[in-house]
Scaffold this active site. Structure first.
Site, PDB file in Angstrom:
ATOM      1  N   ASP A  67       0.836  -1.106   0.070  1.00 53.26           N
ATOM      2  CA  ASP A  67      -0.129   0.043  -0.020  1.00 53.26           C
ATOM      3  C   ASP A  67       0.840   1.257   0.099  1.00 53.26           C
ATOM      4  O   ASP A  67       1.728   1.402   0.716  1.00 53.26           O
ATOM      5  CB  ASP A  67      -0.932   0.197   1.298  1.00 53.26           C
ATOM      6  CG  ASP A  67      -1.883  -1.297   1.518  1.00 53.26           C
ATOM      7  OD1 ASP A  67      -2.283  -1.857   0.537  1.00 53.26           O
ATOM      8  OD2 ASP A  67      -1.951  -1.520   2.520  1.00 53.26           O
ATOM      9  N   ASP A  73      -0.425   8.215   7.560  1.00 44.48           N
ATOM     10  CA  ASP A  73      -0.314   6.968   8.286  1.00 44.48           C
ATOM     11  C   ASP A  73       1.097   6.801   8.969  1.00 44.48           C
ATOM     12  O   ASP A  73       1.260   6.100   9.994  1.00 44.48           O
ATOM     13  CB  ASP A  73       0.071   5.884   7.024  1.00 44.48           C
ATOM     14  CG  ASP A  73      -1.191   5.220   6.357  1.00 44.48           C
ATOM     15  OD1 ASP A  73      -1.373   5.229   4.974  1.00 44.48           O
ATOM     16  OD2 ASP A  73      -2.024   5.023   6.921  1.00 44.48           O
ATOM     17  N   GLU A  96       1.217  -2.349  10.870  1.00 39.94           N
ATOM     18  CA  GLU A  96       0.789  -2.510   9.537  1.00 39.94           C
ATOM     19  C   GLU A  96       1.997  -1.890   8.636  1.00 39.94           C
ATOM     20  O   GLU A  96       2.325  -2.181   7.547  1.00 39.94           O
ATOM     21  CB  GLU A  96      -0.408  -1.833   9.084  1.00 39.94           C
ATOM     22  CG  GLU A  96      -0.617  -1.876   7.596  1.00 39.94           C
ATOM     23  CD  GLU A  96      -1.899  -1.001   7.179  1.00 39.94           C
ATOM     24  OE1 GLU A  96      -2.659  -0.749   8.064  1.00 39.94           O
ATOM     25  OE2 GLU A  96      -1.798  -0.707   5.882  1.00 39.94           O
ATOM     26  N   GLU A  97       2.425  -0.781   9.385  1.00 37.84           N
ATOM     27  CA  GLU A  97       3.412   0.245   8.323  1.00 37.84           C
ATOM     28  C   GLU A  97       4.797   0.029   8.535  1.00 37.84           C
ATOM     29  O   GLU A  97       5.799   0.394   7.821  1.00 37.84           O
ATOM     30  CB  GLU A  97       3.364   1.616   8.837  1.00 37.84           C
ATOM     31  CG  GLU A  97       1.838   2.124   8.548  1.00 37.84           C
ATOM     32  CD  GLU A  97       1.420   2.022   7.035  1.00 37.84           C
ATOM     33  OE1 GLU A  97       0.045   2.051   7.009  1.00 37.84           O
ATOM     34  OE2 GLU A  97       2.022   1.552   6.344  1.00 37.84           O
ATOM     35  N   ASP A 118      -3.059  -1.291  13.631  1.00 42.84           N
ATOM     36  CA  ASP A 118      -3.132  -0.333  12.236  1.00 42.84           C
ATOM     37  C   ASP A 118      -3.318   0.975  12.547  1.00 42.84           C
ATOM     38  O   ASP A 118      -4.333   1.455  12.992  1.00 42.84           O
ATOM     39  CB  ASP A 118      -4.543  -0.947  11.569  1.00 42.84           C
ATOM     40  CG  ASP A 118      -4.525  -0.291  10.294  1.00 42.84           C
ATOM     41  OD1 ASP A 118      -5.612  -0.779   9.685  1.00 42.84           O
ATOM     42  OD2 ASP A 118      -3.716   0.615   9.816  1.00 42.84           O
ATOM     43  N   LEU A 120      -3.397   3.816  11.292  1.00 41.60           N
ATOM     44  CA  LEU A 120      -4.672   4.464  10.263  1.00 41.60           C
ATOM     45  C   LEU A 120      -5.184   3.684   9.319  1.00 41.60           C
ATOM     46  O   LEU A 120      -4.541   3.045   8.200  1.00 41.60           O
ATOM     47  CB  LEU A 120      -3.936   5.901   9.509  1.00 41.60           C
ATOM     48  CG  LEU A 120      -5.040   7.018   9.557  1.00 41.60           C
ATOM     49  CD1 LEU A 120      -4.855   7.674  10.774  1.00 41.60           C
ATOM     50  CD2 LEU A 120      -4.757   7.764   8.301  1.00 41.60           C
ATOM     51  N   ASP A 121      -6.424   3.284   9.494  1.00 42.93           N
ATOM     52  CA  ASP A 121      -7.279   2.574   8.568  1.00 42.93           C
ATOM     53  C   ASP A 121      -7.986   3.480   7.859  1.00 42.93           C
ATOM     54  O   ASP A 121      -8.695   4.336   8.157  1.00 42.93           O
ATOM     55  CB  ASP A 121      -8.045   1.574   9.500  1.00 42.93           C
ATOM     56  CG  ASP A 121      -8.955   0.677   8.819  1.00 42.93           C
ATOM     57  OD1 ASP A 121      -8.753  -0.221   8.165  1.00 42.93           O
ATOM     58  OD2 ASP A 121     -10.273   0.989   9.135  1.00 42.93           O
ATOM     59  N   GLU A 282      -6.096  -6.059  11.786  1.00 47.80           N
ATOM     60  CA  GLU A 282      -7.413  -5.799  11.522  1.00 47.80           C
ATOM     61  C   GLU A 282      -8.367  -6.651  11.990  1.00 47.80           C
ATOM     62  O   GLU A 282      -9.403  -6.292  12.885  1.00 47.80           O
ATOM     63  CB  GLU A 282      -7.428  -5.346   9.886  1.00 47.80           C
ATOM     64  CG  GLU A 282      -6.754  -4.190   9.560  1.00 47.80           C
ATOM     65  CD  GLU A 282      -6.531  -4.042   7.959  1.00 47.80           C
ATOM     66  OE1 GLU A 282      -6.157  -5.269   7.407  1.00 47.80           O
ATOM     67  OE2 GLU A 282      -6.770  -3.035   7.543  1.00 47.80           O
TER      68      GLU A 282
END
Ligand code: AHG
Ligand code: MN
Ligand code: MN
Length: 336
Positions: A67, A73, A96-97, A118, A120-121, A282
């Site tokens: 992504d 993010d 996630e990042e 996560d 920033l979703d 998530e």
């Protein structure tokens, strides 16, 4: 009815009262939840002003899931990390990042908790001012106390979570969490900078009026998925026809269904054979929240909370929401 200062229950007071229910509690989990509240307030402040500061748009990098990473993010990722890393309450965190888990630096005290998140979703919605969120999952470490925490501490089934929740930067900023004693929602009052109890003991309706899925994937779905979505669209047997709502931010779609009833699906498809959403930060935290509120969450076959993770950014199909709706979908998916 306007809350007077004597009747409001801040999240700090609520967490403290919850902690008192557990005589063995040391307060570390409570403090970790406060740390996340601080991160939530800082991120909320920047989300609310994103159009006025140079925090919109892409950062020019991509994450391990491929992504494009938005500036927000990265800001949210660092904000959560800096709010918890030095506190001595966690031993390792995974985002996630970040490709790999981030153990607490050797020169910092390591605690007994693990944070998966996560930051920033719904990143694709940042620049168009649509609701976005932050999702967090908290486990207890499983590696020896004085050793270095490792990926093994992160790769635990969702059923083992000690706490999970999300922050929704929507028409108001809400924090919703569970420690296994029900689901509770707090709304940020920006005039005093406090999260106030607004949704005590959330229970999700058994059947819901919304279905939420990205229908542009229709031709990539299996016939079983097409059958289930058609049933939600038109009604079929026990299932009433539902209204379509798809925001494209998982937290916003799941929260709407949690409150109003309904089902969210991100099935596997020809382009995403394992689904698109990630299990650890998530699906699993949201599954714990929804199950605790009386709903259900599966990967189309089994409860999300029973899935044993094999790798940090593992993807999973997700069917989550009102119990009767998830049962219908899972029965069709699982039918021979
Ligand atoms: P993230 O921004 O953290 O990568 O999450 C985006 C996810 C989730 O929020 C949402 O439900 C889904 O992506 C939307 O995907 P599609 O655009 O493929 O429908
Ligand atoms: Mn996400
Ligand atoms: Mn994200």
């Amino acid at each position: 009815m306007h809350n007077t200062s004597t009747s409001v229950i801040t999240i700090e007071r609520f967490i403290m009262e919850q902690e008192r229910l557990h005589p063995e509690a040391t307060g570390e989990l409570s403090n970790l939840l406060y740390d996340l509240c601080l991160a939530a307030k800082i991120i909320s402040r920047h989300v609310r002003r994103a159009g006025l500061t140079d925090i919109l748009g892409g950062s020019g990098t991509i994450n391990v899931s491929g992504d494009l990473q938005q500036k927000l993010d990265m800001f949210a990722n660092e904000t959560v990390r800096h709010s918890v890393q030095h506190t001595g309450r966690i031993c390792i965190m995974a985002s996630e990042e970040d490709r790999e888990p981030v153990p607490v630096p050797q020169d910092k005290p390591a605690g007994k908790y693990v944070l998966l998140y996560d930051p920033l979703d719904g990143s694709a919605n940042i620049d168009v001012n649509v609701s976005i969120g932050t999702i967090f999952s908290i486990h207890k470490r499983v590696t020896p106390k004085h050793g270095t925490a490792a990926a093994k501490d992160c790769l635990q089934p969702g059923r083992k979570q000690v706490a999970a929740g999300y922050i929704l930067y929507g028409s108001s900023t809400m924090l919703v969490y569970t420690t296994g004693q029900g689901v509770h929602g707090f709304t940020l009052d920006p005039t005093i900078g406090e999260f106030l109890l607004s949704h005590p003991d959330i229970r999700t309706p058994d059947g819901g009026k919304y279905y939420s899925v990205n229908e542009s994937n229709w031709n990539k779905w299996t016939p079983a998925v097409q059958h289930v979505v058609a049933a939600f669209k038109n009604g079929d047997g026990p299932v009433q026809a539902k209204n379509a709502r798809y925001i494209g931010s998982l937290v916003a779609d799941v929260h709407r269904n949690l409150i109003s009833g309904g089902i969210f699906l991100y099935p596997a498809d020809a382009r995403n054979p394992q689904g698109k959403l990630r299990l650890l930060y998530e699906a699993a935290p949201l599954a714990l929240v929804v199950e605790q509120a009386g709903g259900a969450a599966t990967d189309g076959k089994r409860p999300i909370l029973d899935v044993i993770p094999g790798e940090l950014h593992q993807k999973t199909p997700l069917v989550i929401g009102s119990k009767a709706d998830v049962a219908f979908a899972t029965a069709v998916f699982g039918a021979p």
